[in-house]
Design an enzyme around this catalytic site. Structure first.
Site, PDB file in Angstrom:
ATOM      1  N   HIS A  78       0.813  -1.218   0.000  1.00 63.24           N
ATOM      2  CA  HIS A  78       0.000   0.000   0.000  1.00 63.24           C
ATOM      3  C   HIS A  78       0.851   1.274   0.000  1.00 63.24           C
ATOM      4  CE1 HIS A  78       0.118   1.010   4.408  1.00 63.24           C
ATOM      5  NE2 HIS A  78       0.164  -0.285   4.584  1.00 63.24           N
ATOM      6  N   ASP A  80      -0.190   4.489   0.977  1.00 64.48           N
ATOM      7  CA  ASP A  80      -0.414   5.547   1.970  1.00 64.48           C
ATOM      8  C   ASP A  80       0.328   5.277   3.266  1.00 64.48           C
ATOM      9  OD1 ASP A  80      -2.185   3.331   2.433  1.00 64.48           O
ATOM     10  OD2 ASP A  80      -3.349   4.580   3.807  1.00 64.48           O
ATOM     11  N   ASP A 138       6.022   1.441   6.657  1.00 62.88           N
ATOM     12  CA  ASP A 138       4.665   0.891   6.523  1.00 62.88           C
ATOM     13  C   ASP A 138       3.918   1.791   5.557  1.00 62.88           C
ATOM     14  OD1 ASP A 138       2.165  -0.160   6.795  1.00 62.88           O
ATOM     15  OD2 ASP A 138       1.843   0.538   8.831  1.00 62.88           O
ATOM     16  N   GLU A 171      -4.980   2.156   2.655  1.00 58.88           N
ATOM     17  CA  GLU A 171      -5.047   0.979   3.540  1.00 58.88           C
ATOM     18  C   GLU A 171      -5.184   1.400   4.992  1.00 58.88           C
ATOM     19  OE1 GLU A 171      -3.520  -2.261   6.155  1.00 58.88           O
ATOM     20  OE2 GLU A 171      -2.753  -0.238   5.950  1.00 58.88           O
ATOM     21  N   GLU A 172      -4.474   2.461   5.359  1.00 55.72           N
ATOM     22  CA  GLU A 172      -4.423   2.858   6.777  1.00 55.72           C
ATOM     23  C   GLU A 172      -5.761   3.370   7.289  1.00 55.72           C
ATOM     24  OE1 GLU A 172      -2.074   2.133   8.600  1.00 55.72           O
ATOM     25  OE2 GLU A 172      -0.227   2.034   7.431  1.00 55.72           O
ATOM     26  N   ASP A 194       3.507  -6.244   3.841  1.00 57.23           N
ATOM     27  CA  ASP A 194       3.065  -5.107   4.643  1.00 57.23           C
ATOM     28  C   ASP A 194       3.449  -5.325   6.097  1.00 57.23           C
ATOM     29  OD1 ASP A 194       1.834  -2.834   5.513  1.00 57.23           O
ATOM     30  OD2 ASP A 194      -0.211  -3.586   5.297  1.00 57.23           O
ATOM     31  N   HIS A 375       3.579   3.809  12.561  1.00 53.80           N
ATOM     32  CA  HIS A 375       2.625   4.893  12.833  1.00 53.80           C
ATOM     33  C   HIS A 375       3.136   5.926  13.811  1.00 53.80           C
ATOM     34  CE1 HIS A 375      -0.950   2.039  11.573  1.00 53.80           C
ATOM     35  NE2 HIS A 375       0.047   2.065  10.716  1.00 53.80           N
TER      36      HIS A 375
HETATM   37 ZN   LIG Z   1       0.668  -1.288   6.454  1.00 51.56          ZN
END
Ligand SMILES: [Zn+2]
Length: 406
Positions: A78, A80, A138, A171-172, A194, A375
């Protein structure tokens, strides 16, 4: 050997933070722009049929170079990054030959005391952010790994069947595959690359339901309320205390399920409770749903139909989609073992894009991309883990092309 580090350092420059409040798809314009950059890279590395659709999905393929009939395998990552932390102006800090001590960043310290997994990477090169943003491993690590593997496979003409690639937005914020066209993608099965430290392989996730309860009370002057008032919030508290206190997210791990009270909003006349219910086992989830209904039923009997409620399913454990297709998981396991990586198989205590894709007809386990502490500003990734992920992609392609897997 691989150019994964350079690709990674290049693509984390682009801010692709998704936005859960956005009404558009993809949620941010920057993801569309980033998609164009990825399309260019795919072209440079020798992919064909490169497309960006109006939703921002970037897809491409590498035609087979073998005579043998073999399934089409897909690789997905992904684009984003999480809106929980800034992903703008990422300034990577490269710590070569890591000495096992604190890595001092801007205002924060990436310390092995707090994050002991750092010690697994002594002597290796670690990439972190400068402490003011997330790093974006990520899942730009996943993207860099897939791109680097394609570059390697094309340049070295390593044996492979038809390969499909997809880079997905949002995705997030839980919308990564909302508009993904599985049929058009045309892979027989796929792997998301991922998250996760080296070795992670995931093909089980929660079965998930949501429970919303609305309690209607009766508000009268508290001074003259005897035998008249029905306090919706107190009834809410009674319901909450009827759920087993040991079956909450903070008290469970591994394969244990839970009831999670996400929110309470209450006054005398109204109280709303919102729960998520999770279990790896489908029957146990059904039992949990029955238990919740029986709690509400007995409250309604006690107070006279004060509760309205709804329970609905959110997503399912993808393992059911592998019943007769465990070879898809076995290929990933074997590819790791062939490359001296110990597979670390664990259940995902949540849902994934791969789980949703599996139910959309594209069986899709998840494989590590190599990063840690997602994150937030403590995010880091060892370069060696990214290189190992590239190894795994190349090896999966070889196994699919050369071995009788089904
Ligand atoms: Zn991810």
């Amino acid at each position: 050997m691989y150019n994964v580090k350079d690709i990674f350092l290049d693509i984390i420059k682009y801010d692709t933070t998704s936005d859960e409040l956005s009404k558009s798809y993809p949620s941010t314009e920057t993801q569309l722009q980033f998609g164009k950059i990825l399309a260019d890279k795919l072209k440079t590395f020798g992919a064909s049929n490169i497309e960006i659709d109006k939703y921002g999905y970037v897809t491409a393929e590498i035609p087979s170079n073998t005579e043998k009939e073999c399934p089409t395998v897909g690789f997905i990552a992904h684009m984003d990054t999480s809106p929980e932390c800034s992903g703008k102006n990422i300034n990577p800090i490269i710590t070569e030959n890591y000495n096992g001590k604190d890595i001092v960043l801007n205002g924060i310290i990436l310390s092995p005391t707090e994050f002991p997994s750092l010690l697994k990477y002594k002597g290796k090169t670690i990439i972190s952010s400068d402490g003011t943003t997330l790093l974006g491993a990520d899942d730009k690590a996943g993207i860099a790994e897939i791109l680097s593997a394609i570059d390697y496979i094309v340049k070295n003409d390593t044996p492979h069947g038809k390969i499909k690639i997809a880079f997905t937005p949002d995705e997030e914020i839980g919308k990564g595959v909302d508009y993904f066209d599985v049929k058009k993608f045309g892979a027989d099965f796929a792997y998301t690359f991922d998250g996760g430290e080296i070795g992670e392989l995931e093909y089980e996730n929660f079965n998930a339901s949501r429970l919303n309860i609305e309690i209607t009370g009766k508000s009268v002057h508290p001074g003259y309320a005897k035998n008249t008032m029905i306090n919706a919030s107190l009834i809410g508290a009674e319901i909450i205390s009827s759920f087993p206190p040991s079956e909450t997210p903070s008290r469970t791990e591994g394969y244990s399920g839970f009831f999670h009270l996400c929110s309470i909003k209450g006054s005398v006349s109204k109280c709303n409770l919102s729960y998520i219910i999770r279990d790896f086992d489908k029957n146990s989830l059904e039992e949990r749903k029955l238990f919740a209904s029986s709690v509400i039923k007995s409250i309604n009997e006690k107070y006279g139909n004060v509760c309205a409620f709804e329970i609905y399913d959110e997503y399912e454990n993808m393992i059911s989609q592998f019943d007769d297709k465990m070879y898809i998981v076995d290929i990933a396991k074997k590819a790791m073992e062939n490359k001296d990586i110990t597979p670390n198989i664990r259940p995902i205590r949540g849902g994934t894009d791969g789980a949703r894709l599996s139910f959309m007809g594209l069986p899709c386990p998840n494989i590590f991309a190599g990063g840690h502490n997602f994150h937030g500003p403590f995010e880091f990734i060892p370069v060696s883990s990214m290189e190992k992920a590239v190894d795994v992609i190349v090896e999966i392609c070889r196994i699919v092309a050369e071995e009788n897997i089904i």
